[in-house]
Write an enzyme that holds these catalytic residues in place. Structure first.
Site, PDB file in Angstrom:
ATOM      1  CG  HIS A  22      29.477  53.367  50.126  1.00 60.28           C
ATOM      2  ND1 HIS A  22      29.540  53.318  48.753  1.00 60.28           N
ATOM      3  CD2 HIS A  22      29.428  54.700  50.434  1.00 60.28           C
ATOM      4  CE1 HIS A  22      29.497  54.535  48.244  1.00 60.28           C
ATOM      5  NE2 HIS A  22      29.450  55.410  49.253  1.00 60.28           N
ATOM      6  CG  HIS A  25      33.980  54.444  48.567  1.00 58.78           C
ATOM      7  ND1 HIS A  25      33.159  54.347  49.657  1.00 58.78           N
ATOM      8  CD2 HIS A  25      33.988  55.749  48.213  1.00 58.78           C
ATOM      9  CE1 HIS A  25      32.696  55.552  49.967  1.00 58.78           C
ATOM     10  NE2 HIS A  25      33.188  56.427  49.104  1.00 58.78           N
ATOM     11  CB  CYS A 131      29.575  71.512  47.797  1.00 51.47           C
ATOM     12  SG  CYS A 131      29.051  69.913  48.473  1.00 51.47           S
ATOM     13  CB  CYS A 134      31.804  68.418  45.988  1.00 58.62           C
ATOM     14  SG  CYS A 134      30.221  67.838  45.432  1.00 58.62           S
ATOM     15  CB  CYS A 153      25.903  70.364  46.663  1.00 60.67           C
ATOM     16  SG  CYS A 153      26.713  69.014  45.799  1.00 60.67           S
ATOM     17  CG  HIS A 156      27.345  65.899  48.754  1.00 58.89           C
ATOM     18  ND1 HIS A 156      28.223  66.310  47.779  1.00 58.89           N
ATOM     19  CD2 HIS A 156      27.892  64.806  49.335  1.00 58.89           C
ATOM     20  CE1 HIS A 156      29.264  65.501  47.773  1.00 58.89           C
ATOM     21  NE2 HIS A 156      29.098  64.574  48.696  1.00 58.89           N
ATOM     22  CE  LYS A 309      28.722  59.470  44.381  1.00 61.04           C
ATOM     23  NZ  LYS A 309      29.314  60.312  45.384  1.00 61.04           N
ATOM     24  CE  LYS A 312      28.681  53.392  55.467  1.00 63.64           C
ATOM     25  NZ  LYS A 312      29.923  53.073  56.088  1.00 63.64           N
TER      26      LYS A 312
END
Ligand code: MSP
Length: 528
Positions: A22, A25, A131, A134, A153, A156, A309, A312
């Site tokens: 996405h 990145h 996690c 991560c 986490c 996430h 953040k 996806k």
């Protein structure tokens, strides 16, 4: 100035192939690409590496969920998504490493064996939270607790899993003091300053040894002396920066020569979520192997959606295609480097993208170029007139060019992409003002003024020549075309940053051609 015996070597993180890319990145890759293109335009030898991180549980689980083997899944995502996105955003990487390539896996195994032989890898037992998002062993203090009392986490927002295994450990704790001493002596090695401070306080709280192998799944590089274990994905992944350029190869071999020419990396560009891996674990691994440390880890901020953040997994990912299809790759690159301070978080919005595209690119730069090309066409049959005596207004543009080129160079080399772009934009605004004030269409009414008209148009065209160089790293396609249309190729010039501010490089008499509109008007997307 960069050492000519060594290439300027910049890396992006290698991306997990658990899903398609996405714009978060793409943002990292664009920043790396702009920086390396800037150095290339300055005539430096450059090496720009990107690639994919293909091992570990995260990738394994998404492969399983899609009914493919992890290798098939990685091959498919690399071919269908991760390689194509480089073209979408116009990245000019020199190499693309995949952690499933033999060149990487063999060098990782060799490196590991060396560290084990030197006593830096020992056996131990691990129990604690992990996690998978991560791919990180977490400390209790890193976690947040939800209403149901589960440990999550913070990145996430998903429950961590408990790992309890006997495996191999890297004696990271032995490097705490050495890392602190290194960063105290080299504060520029972690940037921006907020990232430096975060790492220093983490180091000062002391490091624990790191589990670097896993035994409960087998999607990874086999530990050379213990086939029941695979290498922990981050230990494998960090090494890509060195394996890609020949880590551990015989100095007389091709790989060994490449390594001598590129290592250490000058810059690792990373997102702030993966700063500790790069600024703590990675340099400790290099210290253990007695290798030089990277010049700098730069941690940029996140692209946010609704204050979080973009990701996806949270279904907030926007593809690079959706933006590039609307405004093109040049404007995509320009927008993210211009709108967000590199090193800070920023929110993407379609409204802001369209507004800046229209005012700064279509009306600001695009219009300046097309008006000037049209006027040379109309008043001088499309051939660049020679300048005659320069007035104060002409000379002040020439002086401004000298100062903005120096400012842009200083800013961009220091990761202030926004500052670099704004310096060039100041010059574009000044040239537009010059056109308004000089009124070449009024000057053209009297044939007695032909010399003055020629000087004005020459001044605008040579300014555009400089702009096409200064913006080349940001908008390579459009600026490459502008360089040609403004007669620089016919003038026999070399497309380089050195001497960009030297005035009067275009040769009078060369053809100035009208380009397709560089930044055509766009239809606003339905989402606005
Ligand atoms: N595979 C590891 C990196 C290993 S490097 C030895 C990894 N991969 S990732 O695909 O999850 O993330 C790669 C990069 O993308 C990171 O720098 C990360 O910060 C960046 N981004 C992912 N989402 C992002 C945003 N929403 N905004 C900005 N960058 C983001 O971590």
């Amino acid at each position: 100035m960069t050492d000519p015996a060594k290439a300027f070597y910049l890396t992006t993180p290698i991306y997990y192939v658990n899903d398609a890319p996405h714009i978060g990145h793409a943002y990292t890759t664009v920043a790396g690409d702009v920086m390396t293109r800037w150095h290339r335009m300055a005539g430096e030898d450059v090496w720009f590496l990107t690639g994919t991180d293909e091992h570990g549980q995260k990738v394994l689980r998404s492969a399983e969920a899609n009914g493919l083997s992890p290798q098939e899944w990685a091959d498919k995502l690399v071919a269908d998504a991760w390689i194509p996105v480089l073209e979408t955003i116009d990245a000019a990487n020199d190499d693309f490493i995949r952690t499933t390539q033999p060149r990487h896996m063999e060098r990782v195994q060799r490196f590991l064996t060396q560290l084990k032989d030197q006593g830096f890898i020992v056996e131990g037992a691990y129990e604690g939270p992990y996690c998978v998002g991560c791919e990180e062993f977490k400390l209790a203090g890193d976690l947040i607790t939800n209403d149901a009392g589960e440990q999550l986490c913070p990145i996430h927002s998903k429950p961590v899993e408990t790992v309890s295994e006997t495996n191999w450990f890297f004696v990271l704790s032995q490097f705490t003091d050495k890392l602190i001493a290194h960063y105290e002596a080299n504060p520029q090695a972690i940037r921006p300053e907020s990232a430096y401070n975060e790492v220093m306080s983490f180091l000062r709280s002391g490091l624990q040894d790191l589990s670097i192998s896993r035994s409960t799944f087998d999607w990874g590089i086999e530990v050379p002396w213990d086939p029941s274990q695979v290498v922990y994905v981050w230990f494998d992944a960090l090494l890509n920066y060195a394996t890609a350029v020949g880590l551990g190869d015989d100095p007389s071999s091709e790989g060994g020569k490449k390594f001598a020419h590129t290592w250490p990396a000058d810059v690792h560009v990373v997102g702030k979520d993966i700063l500790r891996f790069h600024a703590v674990i990675w340099p400790a691994m290099l210290m253990a192997a007695n290798l030089p440390l990277p010049g700098c880890v730069f941690a940029h901020g996140w692209l946010l959606v609704g204050g979080e953040k973009m990701s996806k997994s949270k279904l907030t990912g926007i593809s690079a295609d959706s933006i590039v299809n609307l405004v093109g790759s040049d404007a995509f690159r320009y927008y993210f480097m211009r709108a967000i301070i590199f090193g800070q978080d920023g929110s993407f919005s379609w409204e802001d993208l369209v507004a800046r595209y229209t005012s700064e690119l279509a009306n600001g730069l695009g219009n300046l170029a097309s008006r000037s090309q049209a006027m040379v066409g109309k008043y001088f049959d499309g051939l660049l007139p020679a300048p005659s005596e320069y007035t104060a207004a002409d000379l002040s543009l020439q002086e401004l060019l000298a100062s903005v080129s120096a400012i842009a160079d200083e800013k961009i080399r220091n990761f202030d992409f926004q500052g670099g772009i704004l310096a060039v934009k100041d010059f574009i605004d000044a040239v537009n003002l010059y056109v308004t004030e000089q009124e070449p269409w009024v000057v053209a009414k009297d044939e007695a003024n032909t010399e003055r008209l020629g000087t004005i148009l020459y001044t605008i065209c040579d300014s555009l020549r400089a702009i096409s160089v200064l913006y080349a790293a940001i908008m390579p396609k459009a600026m490459g075309q502008l360089w040609e249309h403004i007669g620089a190729v016919e003038s026999g010039l070399t497309y380089t940053m050195s001497g960009v501010a030297t005035w009067g490089q275009l040769k009078p008499g060369v053809a100035i051609t009208k380009s397709e509109s560089m930044f055509p008007r766009i239809e606003e997307p339905e989402s606005i």
